[in-house]
Enzyme design. Structure first.
Site, PDB file in Angstrom:
ATOM      1  N   LYS A  67       0.804  -1.227   0.000  1.00  0.00           N
ATOM      2  CA  LYS A  67       0.000   0.000   0.000  1.00  0.00           C
ATOM      3  C   LYS A  67       0.839   1.281   0.000  1.00  0.00           C
ATOM      4  O   LYS A  67       0.384   2.317  -0.475  1.00  0.00           O
ATOM      5  CB  LYS A  67      -0.940   0.014   1.205  1.00  0.00           C
ATOM      6  CG  LYS A  67      -2.134  -0.910   1.058  1.00  0.00           C
ATOM      7  CD  LYS A  67      -3.088  -0.747   2.225  1.00  0.00           C
ATOM      8  CE  LYS A  67      -4.321  -1.604   2.021  1.00  0.00           C
ATOM      9  NZ  LYS A  67      -5.329  -1.401   3.048  1.00  0.00           N
ATOM     10  N   ASP A 103     -10.119   3.226   2.018  1.00  0.00           N
ATOM     11  CA  ASP A 103     -10.303   2.487   3.283  1.00  0.00           C
ATOM     12  C   ASP A 103     -11.038   3.328   4.328  1.00  0.00           C
ATOM     13  O   ASP A 103     -11.996   2.871   4.945  1.00  0.00           O
ATOM     14  CB  ASP A 103      -8.946   2.045   3.856  1.00  0.00           C
ATOM     15  CG  ASP A 103      -8.356   0.875   3.096  1.00  0.00           C
ATOM     16  OD1 ASP A 103      -9.124   0.067   2.540  1.00  0.00           O
ATOM     17  OD2 ASP A 103      -7.117   0.765   3.055  1.00  0.00           O
TER      18      ASP A 103
END
Ligand code: ATR
Length: 278
Positions: A67, A103
């Site tokens: 990420k 997210d």
């Protein structure tokens, strides 16, 4: 048009994302596929990403451990991704790779889907943990207008770093021990660490006996869905919010970035629950 989507990460063979995005494609009548591209830690990462460009992939998700590493491969970053310093969604816009982070905002959407009026009560929020997940949720909540967010973590410096990513509103940093003692000050308590995840089913990050009876207790762990933390909250009369719904809403936001289509999650949380409880 036939779309190509995918997921990079390692290990990801058991990811639920292909199932989620297949459902979204069916719901929106989009034809395409969502592939797993597992990138081994020894592999040439740069080459793996240029292979995806060559395939003219329309968009892909990024998970652990890439990420942060993906950022160097991208042409642009959106505001959330910049603040969080991590990307979970990439859009290929005519050859240009743009990084997003859904997210945190996905978490907020899942929370507000379960508790539609919660923001209007100006709730006081406590985040437990200060890793990547906490960083995303902190920024998602702050940019959605939740201004009172405190962070409790085992390592205080890590919580301090998260606070620096977004200076809107107030944030106090406290120890996990202190959090147990002042729990009755909070309306929403969010467990963002992996504590309590299978196979450590009996583990719980803090005790909840001082919780307010109408507080919302949230756990991002979804294996199991009913963690020990949520079980205790429920037994004490608090409301609960389960982690698997965050997975659905971060995916919904990613799907929207890739296709411009709004997809209704509907009863997919129940279906996902069935899959997880297998
Ligand atoms: P992620 O990116 O999934 O959030 P991470 O960056 O490794 O994972 O962060 C893990 C978080 O869980 C951290 O807040 C960590 O606390 P520290 O910052 O003190 O390391 C927390 N954590 C993990 N195991 C823990 C445990 N047994 N007790 C308390 N906190 C724990």
């Amino acid at each position: 048009m036939t779309y190509l989507f995918g997921l990079i990460g390692y290990p990801i063979k058991h990811s639920l994302s292909p199932w989620i995005h297949k459902q979204f494609m069916e719901k929106t009548k989009i034809s395409g596929s969502y592939e797993i591209y597992e990138i081994d830690l020894e592999e040439d990462f740069n080459k793996a990403i240029s292979n995806l460009r060559d395939k003219q992939i329309n968009g892909f998700n990024v998970t652990v451990p890439y990420k942060e590493r993906i950022i160097d491969e991208l042409d642009e970053l959106d505001e959330q991704a910049k603040r969080i310093g991590a990307v979970n969604t990439v859009l290929n816009k005519e050859g240009k790779l743009i990084g997003y982070n859904t997210d945190g905002l996905g978490y907020v959407k899942s929370l507000e889907n379960a508790y539609p009026d919660i923001k209007s009560t100006d709730p006081k929020v406590l985040l437990l943990g200060a890793g990547g997940a906490a960083r995303g949720i902190y920024n998602g909540l702050k940019s959605s207008g939740y201004l009172h967010i405190d962070i409790a973590n085992r390592t205080l410096e890590k919580a301090e770093k998260i606070k620096q990513t977004n200076l809107l509103g107030e944030t106090e940093i406290i120890t996990l021990e202190a959090a147990e003692q002042v729990l009755d000050q909070y309306d929403i308590i969010i467990q963002t660490t992996s504590v309590g995840m299978k196979p450590h089913l009996e583990k719980q990050i803090i005790k909840l006996d001082k919780i307010k009876s109408n507080a919302i207790t949230s756990d991002i762990v979804y294996q199991p869905i009913m963690t020990q933390f949520l079980k205790e909250a429920k037994a004490l009369g608090a409301n609960i919010h389960t982690g698997h719904t965050m997975l659905l809403y971060q995916a919904e936001l990613a799907f929207n970035i890739w296709t411009n289509k709004q997809v209704a999650v509907g009863n997919m949380d129940l279906k996902l629950q069935t899959i997880l409880e297998g």
